[in-house]
Design a protein around this motif. Sequence first.
Motif, PDB file in Angstrom:
ATOM      1  N   HIS A 143       0.791  -1.231   0.000  1.00 46.24           N
ATOM      2  CA  HIS A 143       0.000   0.000   0.000  1.00 46.24           C
ATOM      3  C   HIS A 143       0.826   1.287   0.000  1.00 46.24           C
TER       4      HIS A 143
ATOM      5  N   HIS B 235       4.215   7.627  -2.065  1.00 45.58           N
ATOM      6  CA  HIS B 235       3.067   7.370  -2.939  1.00 45.58           C
ATOM      7  C   HIS B 235       2.238   6.283  -2.270  1.00 45.58           C
ATOM      8  N   ASN B 236       1.041   6.656  -1.806  1.00 47.76           N
ATOM      9  CA  ASN B 236       0.148   5.661  -1.212  1.00 47.76           C
ATOM     10  C   ASN B 236      -1.205   5.748  -1.903  1.00 47.76           C
ATOM     11  N   ARG B 237      -2.182   5.054  -1.389  1.00 46.12           N
ATOM     12  CA  ARG B 237      -3.488   5.010  -2.048  1.00 46.12           C
ATOM     13  C   ARG B 237      -4.263   6.327  -1.924  1.00 46.12           C
ATOM     14  N   SER B 238      -3.767   7.242  -1.093  1.00 46.86           N
ATOM     15  CA  SER B 238      -4.402   8.554  -0.944  1.00 46.86           C
ATOM     16  C   SER B 238      -3.779   9.611  -1.842  1.00 46.86           C
ATOM     17  N   GLY B 239      -2.620   9.326  -2.430  1.00 53.45           N
ATOM     18  CA  GLY B 239      -1.983  10.289  -3.309  1.00 53.45           C
ATOM     19  C   GLY B 239      -0.470  10.238  -3.223  1.00 53.45           C
TER      20      GLY B 239
END
Length: 130
Positions: free
Chosen positions: A39, A95-99
């Motif tokens: 993630h 860089h994660n799933r939120s941006g």
Amino acid sequence: MNDNFIHIKSIEGDLKLVHKKRDFGITVSTKELVFQKPHVNYHLKLEDIVSIIPFDTAEMKAITFNNRRHSGSELMNMSAGMPHYKIHVQKAILHNRSGIFSFGSAQFILPIHHDLLLAISKYSGLSAVI
């Protein structure tokens, strides 16, 4: 390979080496190092690396981070049998799933295979001090 890894959409420079395990991955190009965990990806430009030093995993404690907007801590599992290194960078990109988020000075403790370490050294311009 872990299905929860975020795919690396683009990487600066020419791809040189990739090391993937079940719970982490390290990708090295001529311009950057990408550390992958489920993630989340951390993009570290080789020119932003200040130092890489061996790390004794017996010294492992909770890792904390602080900045003006956020603070917290993260504890990761160490990979038995692999040498670990502490990498200090001037700045990095998360860089994660939120941006995608930039942050300043940080330290990463990573298990790095000898071939990856040689590639990082070669393309970052760092040299070993014995």
